[in-house]
Design a protein around this motif. Structure first.
Motif, PDB file in Angstrom:
ATOM      1  N   ASP A 254       0.860  -1.181   0.000  1.00 27.03           N
ATOM      2  CA  ASP A 254       0.000   0.000   0.000  1.00 27.03           C
ATOM      3  C   ASP A 254       0.903   1.239   0.000  1.00 27.03           C
ATOM      4  O   ASP A 254       1.508   1.580   1.011  1.00 27.03           O
ATOM      5  N   THR A 255       0.999   1.890  -1.151  1.00 23.68           N
ATOM      6  CA  THR A 255       1.960   2.981  -1.342  1.00 23.68           C
ATOM      7  C   THR A 255       1.779   4.147  -0.365  1.00 23.68           C
ATOM      8  O   THR A 255       2.769   4.638   0.190  1.00 23.68           O
ATOM      9  N   PRO A 256       0.563   4.639  -0.120  1.00 22.43           N
ATOM     10  CA  PRO A 256       0.423   5.735   0.846  1.00 22.43           C
ATOM     11  C   PRO A 256       0.933   5.379   2.239  1.00 22.43           C
ATOM     12  O   PRO A 256       1.520   6.223   2.926  1.00 22.43           O
ATOM     13  N   THR A 257       0.723   4.124   2.638  1.00 19.10           N
ATOM     14  CA  THR A 257       1.178   3.696   3.965  1.00 19.10           C
ATOM     15  C   THR A 257       2.688   3.802   4.098  1.00 19.10           C
ATOM     16  O   THR A 257       3.208   4.115   5.174  1.00 19.10           O
ATOM     17  N   ILE A 258       3.411   3.562   3.006  1.00 18.23           N
ATOM     18  CA  ILE A 258       4.873   3.648   3.044  1.00 18.23           C
ATOM     19  C   ILE A 258       5.325   5.051   3.442  1.00 18.23           C
ATOM     20  O   ILE A 258       6.234   5.219   4.256  1.00 18.23           O
ATOM     21  N   GLY A 259       4.687   6.068   2.852  1.00 17.78           N
ATOM     22  CA  GLY A 259       5.054   7.446   3.186  1.00 17.78           C
ATOM     23  C   GLY A 259       4.771   7.775   4.640  1.00 17.78           C
ATOM     24  O   GLY A 259       5.585   8.425   5.317  1.00 17.78           O
ATOM     25  N   ARG A 260       3.619   7.331   5.140  1.00 20.76           N
ATOM     26  CA  ARG A 260       3.277   7.594   6.541  1.00 20.76           C
ATOM     27  C   ARG A 260       4.211   6.844   7.483  1.00 20.76           C
ATOM     28  O   ARG A 260       4.608   7.356   8.533  1.00 20.76           O
ATOM     29  N   GLN A 261       4.565   5.640   7.100  1.00 18.99           N
ATOM     30  CA  GLN A 261       5.469   4.834   7.921  1.00 18.99           C
ATOM     31  C   GLN A 261       6.864   5.451   7.954  1.00 18.99           C
ATOM     32  O   GLN A 261       7.529   5.462   8.995  1.00 18.99           O
ATOM     33  N   ALA A 262       7.304   5.977   6.810  1.00 18.65           N
ATOM     34  CA  ALA A 262       8.611   6.649   6.752  1.00 18.65           C
ATOM     35  C   ALA A 262       8.620   7.896   7.634  1.00 18.65           C
ATOM     36  O   ALA A 262       9.631   8.208   8.281  1.00 18.65           O
ATOM     37  N   ALA A 263       7.496   8.611   7.688  1.00 15.20           N
ATOM     38  CA  ALA A 263       7.400   9.806   8.535  1.00 15.20           C
ATOM     39  C   ALA A 263       7.501   9.431  10.013  1.00 15.20           C
ATOM     40  O   ALA A 263       8.188  10.108  10.794  1.00 15.20           O
ATOM     41  N   ALA A 264       6.818   8.352  10.399  1.00 15.33           N
ATOM     42  CA  ALA A 264       6.890   7.889  11.788  1.00 15.33           C
ATOM     43  C   ALA A 264       8.307   7.454  12.138  1.00 15.33           C
ATOM     44  O   ALA A 264       8.809   7.723  13.239  1.00 15.33           O
ATOM     45  N   LEU A 265       8.965   6.800  11.186  1.00 11.54           N
ATOM     46  CA  LEU A 265      10.338   6.352  11.409  1.00 11.54           C
ATOM     47  C   LEU A 265      11.274   7.545  11.544  1.00 11.54           C
ATOM     48  O   LEU A 265      12.152   7.573  12.416  1.00 11.54           O
ATOM     49  N   ALA A 266      11.090   8.556  10.692  1.00  9.95           N
ATOM     50  CA  ALA A 266      11.916   9.765  10.759  1.00  9.95           C
ATOM     51  C   ALA A 266      11.737  10.478  12.096  1.00  9.95           C
ATOM     52  O   ALA A 266      12.712  10.953  12.702  1.00  9.95           O
ATOM     53  N   THR A 267      10.504  10.527  12.567  1.00  9.96           N
ATOM     54  CA  THR A 267      10.220  11.160  13.858  1.00  9.96           C
ATOM     55  C   THR A 267      10.940  10.434  14.989  1.00  9.96           C
ATOM     56  O   THR A 267      11.515  11.060  15.890  1.00  9.96           O
ATOM     57  N   SER A 268      10.924   9.113  14.937  1.00  9.53           N
ATOM     58  CA  SER A 268      11.605   8.313  15.963  1.00  9.53           C
ATOM     59  C   SER A 268      13.114   8.516  15.911  1.00  9.53           C
ATOM     60  O   SER A 268      13.779   8.602  16.956  1.00  9.53           O
ATOM     61  N   VAL A 269      13.664   8.590  14.700  1.00  6.55           N
ATOM     62  CA  VAL A 269      15.111   8.793  14.539  1.00  6.55           C
ATOM     63  C   VAL A 269      15.514  10.154  15.094  1.00  6.55           C
ATOM     64  O   VAL A 269      16.504  10.284  15.820  1.00  6.55           O
ATOM     65  N   LEU A 270      14.748  11.189  14.775  1.00  9.53           N
ATOM     66  CA  LEU A 270      15.065  12.538  15.254  1.00  9.53           C
ATOM     67  C   LEU A 270      14.933  12.637  16.772  1.00  9.53           C
ATOM     68  O   LEU A 270      15.651  13.410  17.413  1.00  9.53           O
ATOM     69  N   ALA A 271      14.013  11.860  17.335  1.00 11.02           N
ATOM     70  CA  ALA A 271      13.834  11.856  18.789  1.00 11.02           C
ATOM     71  C   ALA A 271      14.846  10.958  19.495  1.00 11.02           C
ATOM     72  O   ALA A 271      14.823  10.832  20.719  1.00 11.02           O
ATOM     73  N   LYS A 272      15.712  10.312  18.691  1.00  9.22           N
ATOM     74  CA  LYS A 272      16.759   9.433  19.204  1.00  9.22           C
ATOM     75  C   LYS A 272      16.194   8.271  20.024  1.00  9.22           C
ATOM     76  O   LYS A 272      16.741   7.888  21.061  1.00  9.22           O
TER      77      LYS A 272
END
Length: 314
Positions: A254-272
């Motif tokens: 599901d292509t839209p889910t990939i973008g949302r999942q990447a955003a959640a992952l980026a948020t977690s990475v930035l929050a360390k």
């Protein structure tokens, strides 16, 4: 006299509110804002554009967008881009974007998505992503759930693109009581020859995976579908559009889910945050069943499983 006193109070209150607003505004301005650079291999391509749009919407903060397809980027251009912007994180969409960022961002964390077989890419620390392939075990569980009598599944794969995927899928199949019959396509080996050798092993179904060495053009798809159709061997694939041409079952990302999942992952990475999985499987899938073909092949299927199917072609 009383009115004048109230007027003084109002003036003092307005000054106090103004001072508090200026103080809050300065505090907000002094808060360091994270800078995210989105590097897209080609935003005109739907599978790259949609994750970018969903990423931006889910992230909820401004990002710097760079479309590598808009003009020819030189090594000097990229070095200047990363130096001038100094992003806190780079989100790479597609292989080209990742390979360019990998060379020049240094220790800046990268989140990637929409890459075919990420295992063949150079992956080091501070590299995170969402796989473009669904979990093979999950797909096989769905195969078995919908078609309980299928046990031997044939796969064509290549060493360059999907060798690692095939090895992992083979192990998972054994755990599920299934058998994966694979044929590795060698360099310059004709597709029809490889397909013939595979189908001679009497497989119950053919699993078409996203491997450029297997399908490089529309004619390759036509060859596979025509041969399997002649022998009434159901084809499972990764693209719902293929069901229009005779594929029996498609389980796609599901292509839209990939973008949302990447955003959640980026948020977690930035929050360390501590991440147990640096590269995640896609969280969403879309299932299409060609019931017309199922009935034509006289395949036994589980009617109770139809509730999990998103689209049924009759």
């Amino acid at each position: 006299m009383l009115k004048r006193r109230y007027l003084v109070y109002e003036i003092l209150l307005c000054c106090l509110i103004g001072a508090l607003y200026r103080s809050a505004h300065l505090a907000y301005a002094e808060t360091p804002q994270k800078k995210i650079l989105v590097l897209n291999s080609d935003a005109s391509v739907e599978k790259y554009r949609i994750p970018q749009e969903e990423f931006q919407q889910s992230l909820g903060m401004p990002v710097i967008l760079v479309d590598l397809a808009e003009r020819k980027w030189t090594v000097h251009d990229l070095e200047e881009l990363f130096y001038d912007e100094s992003p806190d994180l780079v989100y790479c969409i597609g292989t080209r974007a990742y390979l360019m960022a990998y060379k020049y961002v240094g220790k800046t964390p990268i989140v990637f998505s929409s890459i075919l077989n990420w295992l063949r890419l150079p992956i080091t620390n501070r590299r995170y992503g969402v796989s473009n392939e669904l979990h093979a075990g999950m797909e096989m569980m769905l195969f078995r759930h919908i078609f309980p009598e299928i046990s031997k599944i044939g796969v064509l794969y290549s060493q360059k693109y999907t060798e690692e995927w095939f090895q992992a899928a083979n192990e998972q199949a054994q755990e599920l009581g299934l058998t994966i019959i694979g044929h590795r396509i060698e360099k310059k080996e004709p597709l029809d020859v490889a397909l013939t050798q595979l189908l001679e092993k009497k497989v119950d179904a053919f699993w078409l995976i996203p491997d450029p060495a297997v399908i490089s053009n529309s004619n390759d798809l036509h060859v596979i579908l025509e041969r399997c159709d002649t022998q009434k061997i159901p084809v499972f694939s990764y693209n719902e559009a293929f069901t229009q041409y005779g594929v029996v079952l498609s389980i796609s990302v599901d292509t839209p889910t990939i973008g949302r999942q990447a955003a959640a992952l980026a948020t977690s990475v930035l929050a360390k945050e501590d991440l147990t999985e640096l590269v995640q499987f896609p969280a969403g899938s879309y299932i299409t069943l060609n019931l017309k073909k199922v009935k034509e092949y006289h395949l036994h299927y589980n009617e109770d499983a139809l509730g999990s199917v998103n689209t049924i072609l009759e």
